[in-house]
Write an enzyme that holds these catalytic residues in place. Structure first.
Site, PDB file in Angstrom:
ATOM      1  N   SER A   1      31.452  38.220  43.486  1.00 18.54           N
ATOM      2  CA  SER A   1      31.057  38.915  44.710  1.00 18.54           C
ATOM      3  C   SER A   1      32.229  39.010  45.666  1.00 18.54           C
ATOM      4  CB  SER A   1      29.900  38.173  45.394  1.00 18.54           C
ATOM      5  OG  SER A   1      29.643  38.703  46.675  1.00 18.54           O
TER       6      SER A   1
ATOM      7  N   TYR B   1      25.649  30.732  49.165  1.00 19.24           N
ATOM      8  CA  TYR B   1      25.973  31.862  48.293  1.00 19.24           C
ATOM      9  C   TYR B   1      27.479  32.067  48.191  1.00 19.24           C
ATOM     10  CZ  TYR B   1      25.881  36.646  46.411  1.00 19.24           C
ATOM     11  OH  TYR B   1      26.066  37.753  45.642  1.00 19.24           O
TER      12      TYR B   1
END
Length: 687
Positions: A564, A577
């Site tokens: 990501s 995250y």
């Protein structure tokens, strides 16, 4: 012009009857093997040029399968021109030239290319002809005293035709048999199969089935009880669970050996026929004799590789012996080629086995794709049935090795191979995609399958994984596996399932994940552990088990992490995250450094703002991120797009395209790379 254009005409009744007969015959594996045999019908049509009648023959063309035959799979030929070829036939030494002559007999455009068996159908004086490859018929055809057995079984109604390679001369031979034996309903072709005829489609089908069923009954009633000999101590089938576990452990090694010349997909079979054959005393002798029917050995090669160890031999002993046997197999195959190749023979296509037999475990078969590998296995089961039948009433006597070579390296067969389309970039590669049931995972699975890969769709959601696998085309293209990537046992089971389905794994996409969006003070230990368990731990487990298989295969591989932008860019309310994505990003670097010596490339992709179609965003992450940025949830994708340099929304398909770019072959010397797929986020530029 009295005839209507082909596109407007109704199907000729003889064609309709031919297709119906073909479908019935092809639906039963006792009648013929997959893509084996051909059927034909003759009838009168109106010539669109003269307006007068013209006699035609419709015959199954080259390729295709009787069970699924369609009208466009038929070749339509003018019967007068086809039979006139007898007058210009140059003799058996030049009979291959007649295949090109068939093109000058075609009636109209479209349809399939005429096959090598066209003369067999056209020269026989019967309105309908079937040429089939039933196991029972081939058993008689491959028995040492097949001619006498055929006479004993059928009397004068079925005539023996000695082995001759398929072609124009065989068509002449069968036509003469028909003329000389008016009571005959068909013939047994030595080393090959059967041919039957009739004046109506119903009569032809009835005669074909009579030959097949009569041969079956003859073999059953007259045959020995144990044609493969007594059972060998220690060679019986392992219990099912142990057998499947052993097969999954062996599959990567075997696939690696079968892929030395070119990459292959594998298929595993442990049917009772295979296990019983390998448990019997005569299996080494019979396997060494090889298959006989041309349809068989074109797909299985002339002989299999047979492991000469008992079922309970230690795994490491079997693996070591496989290596020795593979070396010997390649040397023997090269010697076979050199014994028979002439100056004009095609180059040797590869010396690796297509069939590997392991006593107590089963059969591994290989091909350029899953269907080819599966069909090769089915053909070897046909060969076992043929051996059983021949040994039951006589002894198995396949055609001479030189004749097998003439078929395998036939220029007509080589020309057929040259006409085949080039393989897709990911052909013969096996991909495992985690989180494959939705979003980026589904898009990636679709793209990899479209580029030729076999795909294992791994997801916690069984229904979602199954739906995607079905969308990709079913078991010959994709299989679903249910896996929670936090479970070491489930990850191991998923990789083993891939080995049993396709022979191994050589492309992994670590995509499974969730997103927890909370400020630091609201992030619980449970949130932190769950986030890291699924993505950091899960990616590690999947990569470890897949790398183990890739190393065993010895043919390299790819591991791709869908990481990501958040692994690089520090945003608010994102500690769990972002940290686990950074963990994944560094796994890429660490594994690239470690696995490079095995030819395994490890790369990553950093997407951002993939809202549409995303299971993560739909599961609550989208609402939380929208709240952080002060926008409506349904406009979150637009918001992300507007903050990028390109002002474009990122979709799952864009991430899938990046996966393909990394694995499709053009970046063969790239490892340890992270590719941003974020439409341009300057703060996440890699340095």
């Amino acid at each position: 012009m009295s005839a209507r254009p082909t596109t407007e005409r109704e199907r000729h009744p003889e064609v309709a009857a031919l297709l119906e007969r073909s479908h019935r015959l092809g639906a039963d594996p006792r009648n013929t093997n997959y893509a084996g045999g051909n059927t034909s019908a003759k009838g009168t049509e109106t010539d669109p040029v003269t307006g007068g009648p013209v006699e035609l023959m419709w015959v199954k063309g080259s390729g295709g399968d009787l069970g699924t035959l369609r009208e466009e799979g038929l070749a339509a030929l003018r019967l007068d021109r086809l039979r006139a070829l007898v007058g210009v036939y140059p003799g058996v030494e030049r009979e291959d030239e007649m295949v090109a002559a068939f093109d000058f007999c075609l009636h109209g455009k479209g349809g399939a290319a005429p096959s090598i068996d066209t003369a067999m159908h056209g020269l026989v004086e019967a309105a309908h002809v079937d040429h089939l490859h039933p196991d029972s018929g081939i058993a008689l055809a491959c028995a040492a005293d097949g001619e006498a057995l055929t006479r004993e079984c059928f009397g004068e109604t079925v005539v023996w035709v000695p082995w001759r390679r398929p072609g124009f001369q065989l068509g002449l031979d069968i036509a003469e048999v028909r003329r000389a034996n008016p009571r005959a309903i068909g013939c047994v072709l030595g080393g090959h199969g059967i041919t039957a005829w009739g004046e109506t489609s119903e009569e032809c089908e009835r005669n074909s089935l009579h030959i097949i069923r009569t041969a079956e009954a003859f073999l059953a009633e007259r045959g020995a009880a144990e044609p493969f000999g007594p059972k060998l101590p220690g060679y019986g089938a392992l219990p099912e669970a142990e057998r499947r576990e052993r097969a999954a452990a062996l599959a990567p090694y075997v696939r690696g050996l079968a892929s030395r010349d070119r990459a292959q997909v594998g298929h595993f079979t442990d049917t009772p026929e295979v296990l019983d054959f390998l448990a019997r005393a005569e299996h080494p002798r019979l396997a060494a004799l090889g298959t006989s029917c041309p349809d068989h050995f074109l797909r299985t090669k002339v002989a299999p590789l047979v492991v000469d160890l008992p079922a309970d031999a230690p795994l490491e002993t079997v693996v070591a012996r496989l290596g020795e046997l593979h070396t010997a197999y390649r040397e023997e195959y090269r010697a076979y080629y050199e014994r028979h190749a002439g100056p004009d023979s095609p180059a040797m296509r590869g010396a690796d086995p297509a069939i590997v037999l392991v006593p107590g475990v089963g059969m591994f078969s290989f091909g350029k794709d899953k269907q080819t590998a599966r069909v090769a296995g089915e053909f070897y089961v046909n060969a076992i049935n043929v051996m059983r039948g021949a040994e039951a009433v006589s002894s198995y006597a396949p055609i001479e090795e030189s004749e097998k070579f003439r078929i395998e390296y036939w220029e007509l067969e080589e020309a057929k191979l040259r006409r085949m389309p080039a393989p897709k970039p990911l052909a013969a590669r096996v991909a495992l995609v985690t989180g494959g049931g939705s979003g980026i995972g589904r898009a990636t699975a679709l793209r990899l399958a479209a580029e030729g890969a076999c795909v294992v769709v791994a997801d916690r959601d069984e229904a979602a994984a199954a739906a995607v696998a079905k969308e990709l085309g079913g078991p010959d293209r994709a299989v679903p596996v249910v896996v929670d990537v936090t479970s070491e046992e489930q990850v191991t089971a998923a990789v083993r399932a891939a080995a049993l389905a396709f022979g191994g794994v050589d492309l992994v996409v670590n995509n499974a994940g969730i997103s927890i969006s909370k400020p630091l003070l609201e992030t619980s230990v449970g949130d932190w552990d769950l986030q890291h368990d699924i993505m950091a731990r899960g990616s590690f487990l999947v990569s470890r088990e897949a790398a183990r298989v890739m190393i065993e295969q010895g043919i390299g591989g790819d591991i791709v992490y869908v990481s990501s932008k958040n692994g690089v860019f520090a945003g608010p309310n994102n500690i769990a995250y972002g940290a686990t994505k950074a963990d994944q990003a560094h796994q890429v670097r660490l594994l690239a450094a470690e696995l490079g010596e095995h030819g395994i490339r490890v790369n990553g992709i950093n997407p951002d703002g993939v809202v549409r179609g995303s299971g993560i965003f739909a599961g609550g992450w989208g609402a939380k991120r929208a709240a952080v940025y002060g926008v409506e949830e349904e406009k979150l994708g637009e918001f992300y797009a507007q903050r990028t340099l390109l002002k474009r929304e990122v979709l799952p398909e864009h991430v899938a395209a990046a996966v393909f770019a990394l694995t499709g072959g053009d970046l063969s010397h790239t490892t340890g790379l992270h590719i941003p797929v974020d439409a341009g986020v300057a703060a996440a530029f890699l340095r």
